[in-house]
Design a protein around this motif. Structure first.
Motif, PDB file in Angstrom:
ATOM      1  N   GLY A  63       0.869  -1.396  -0.083  1.00  0.00           N
ATOM      2  CA  GLY A  63      -0.038  -0.114  -0.067  1.00  0.00           C
ATOM      3  C   GLY A  63       0.824   1.215   0.157  1.00  0.00           C
ATOM      4  O   GLY A  63       0.419   2.231   0.457  1.00  0.00           O
ATOM      5  N   GLY A  64       2.025   1.180  -0.518  1.00  0.00           N
ATOM      6  CA  GLY A  64       2.737   2.422  -0.637  1.00  0.00           C
ATOM      7  C   GLY A  64       3.581   2.832   0.324  1.00  0.00           C
ATOM      8  O   GLY A  64       4.297   3.909   0.561  1.00  0.00           O
ATOM      9  N   ARG A  65       3.824   1.728   1.440  1.00  0.00           N
ATOM     10  CA  ARG A  65       4.449   2.009   2.729  1.00  0.00           C
ATOM     11  C   ARG A  65       4.960   0.806   3.257  1.00  0.00           C
ATOM     12  O   ARG A  65       4.471  -0.374   2.813  1.00  0.00           O
ATOM     13  CB  ARG A  65       3.491   2.876   3.917  1.00  0.00           C
ATOM     14  CG  ARG A  65       2.519   1.886   4.173  1.00  0.00           C
ATOM     15  CD  ARG A  65       1.347   2.692   4.980  1.00  0.00           C
ATOM     16  NE  ARG A  65       0.442   1.943   5.700  1.00  0.00           N
ATOM     17  CZ  ARG A  65       0.302   1.295   6.853  1.00  0.00           C
ATOM     18  NH1 ARG A  65       1.360   1.639   7.642  1.00  0.00           N
ATOM     19  NH2 ARG A  65      -0.635   0.562   7.147  1.00  0.00           N
ATOM     20  N   GLU A  66       6.135   0.973   4.167  1.00  0.00           N
ATOM     21  CA  GLU A  66       6.737  -0.190   4.654  1.00  0.00           C
ATOM     22  C   GLU A  66       6.150  -0.473   6.001  1.00  0.00           C
ATOM     23  O   GLU A  66       5.690   0.209   6.890  1.00  0.00           O
ATOM     24  CB  GLU A  66       8.141   0.174   5.037  1.00  0.00           C
ATOM     25  CG  GLU A  66       8.805   0.142   3.646  1.00  0.00           C
ATOM     26  CD  GLU A  66      10.284   0.226   3.878  1.00  0.00           C
ATOM     27  OE1 GLU A  66      10.978   0.374   4.947  1.00  0.00           O
ATOM     28  OE2 GLU A  66      11.337   0.408   2.540  1.00  0.00           O
ATOM     29  N   ILE A  67       5.765  -1.992   6.084  1.00  0.00           N
ATOM     30  CA  ILE A  67       5.005  -2.260   7.336  1.00  0.00           C
ATOM     31  C   ILE A  67       6.045  -3.427   7.968  1.00  0.00           C
ATOM     32  O   ILE A  67       6.318  -4.274   7.419  1.00  0.00           O
ATOM     33  CB  ILE A  67       3.671  -2.612   6.901  1.00  0.00           C
ATOM     34  CG1 ILE A  67       2.748  -1.886   6.101  1.00  0.00           C
ATOM     35  CG2 ILE A  67       3.124  -3.281   8.344  1.00  0.00           C
ATOM     36  CD1 ILE A  67       1.334  -2.507   5.814  1.00  0.00           C
ATOM     37  N   ALA A  68       6.112  -3.165   9.381  1.00  0.00           N
ATOM     38  CA  ALA A  68       6.860  -4.180  10.055  1.00  0.00           C
ATOM     39  C   ALA A  68       6.313  -4.539  11.356  1.00  0.00           C
ATOM     40  O   ALA A  68       5.464  -3.794  11.875  1.00  0.00           O
ATOM     41  CB  ALA A  68       8.256  -3.565  10.333  1.00  0.00           C
ATOM     42  N   ASN A  69       6.539  -5.998  11.763  1.00  0.00           N
ATOM     43  CA  ASN A  69       6.149  -6.138  13.067  1.00  0.00           C
ATOM     44  C   ASN A  69       6.675  -7.604  13.467  1.00  0.00           C
ATOM     45  O   ASN A  69       7.674  -8.141  12.912  1.00  0.00           O
ATOM     46  CB  ASN A  69       4.604  -6.885  12.810  1.00  0.00           C
ATOM     47  CG  ASN A  69       3.888  -6.906  14.072  1.00  0.00           C
ATOM     48  OD1 ASN A  69       4.170  -6.361  15.124  1.00  0.00           O
ATOM     49  ND2 ASN A  69       2.528  -7.116  13.815  1.00  0.00           N
TER      50      ASN A  69
END
Length: 205
Positions: free
Chosen positions: A60-66
């Motif tokens: 979605g156009g962004r970096e997601i981390a978990n």
């Protein structure tokens, strides 16, 4: 967008003080893919003491981390695993480190070191590659010009023919990296009499 990730899933094992750590890594292109991989490994080792994990994806156009310690002491597992992802500059990747407790407590420092080492070992054991945007074209040309294009492909090594069909003319489909697209198209545009963009994906060529 160019980014580094791994080529194929891999598993490694590391043992310290009778605790067995199993590292699994996979390329995951979304949060959903990351969660499915975590679930898959957790189910595979559902009798393990802990299945700790971390991921980082571009969605979605962004970096997601978990990340998760999965009931290990806070900050001793998930964060160190994620730290390895950051250290190697990886994206669209998930690492799961499974632990079978061996009866000897490792302490906070020992846990951090063990989870970090397992994550680092699984990255080093995998093939890290750079993924780039790839454009896919279809083209038609005569046989003499196709020989030119084949020679060009061997010299340039920045585009790849993935399908070809020979009749009274040559029909072929090729992939070209985004960074090389304009150069390749300018070299072959006078050699083909049909050239259509049919799609794009990501790849390593």
């Amino acid at each position: 967008m160019n980014y580094k990730s791994i080529k194929d899933p891999i598993e490694i094992t590391y043992t310290v003080e009778r605790s067995k750590f199993i590292g699994n890594i996979a390329k995951t292109n979304s949060v959903d893919e990351a969660q499915k991989f975590i679930k898959q490994i957790s189910q595979m080792y559902n009798n393990a003491t802990h299945n700790c994990w971390a991921y980082k994806v571009h969605e979605g156009g962004r970096e997601i981390a978990n990340y998760s310690d999965n009931n290990e002491p806070s900050g001793t597992a998930g964060k160190p695993i994620y730290g390895v992802i950051e250290k190697f500059g990886l994206l669209n990747v998930t690492i799961v480190v499974t632990r079978y407790f061996g009866g000897v407590k490792l302490g906070i420092r020992g846990l951090i070191d063990a989870y970090s080492k397992t994550a680092e070992d699984v990255v080093k054991s995998s093939k890290v590659v750079t993924y780039e945007k790839v454009f896919i074209y279809e083209a038609k040309c005569d046989y003499s010009n196709f020989s030119f294009i084949q020679n060009l492909m061997q010299k340039q090594n920045n585009f790849k023919i993935i399908k070809q069909n020979f009749s009274d003319e040559v029909y072929f489909i090729f992939e070209v990296l985004e960074d090389n697209k304009e150069d390749v198209l300018s070299l072959i545009k006078n050699k083909v009499y049909k050239l259509n963009l049919v799609g794009n994906s990501e790849g390593t060529l």
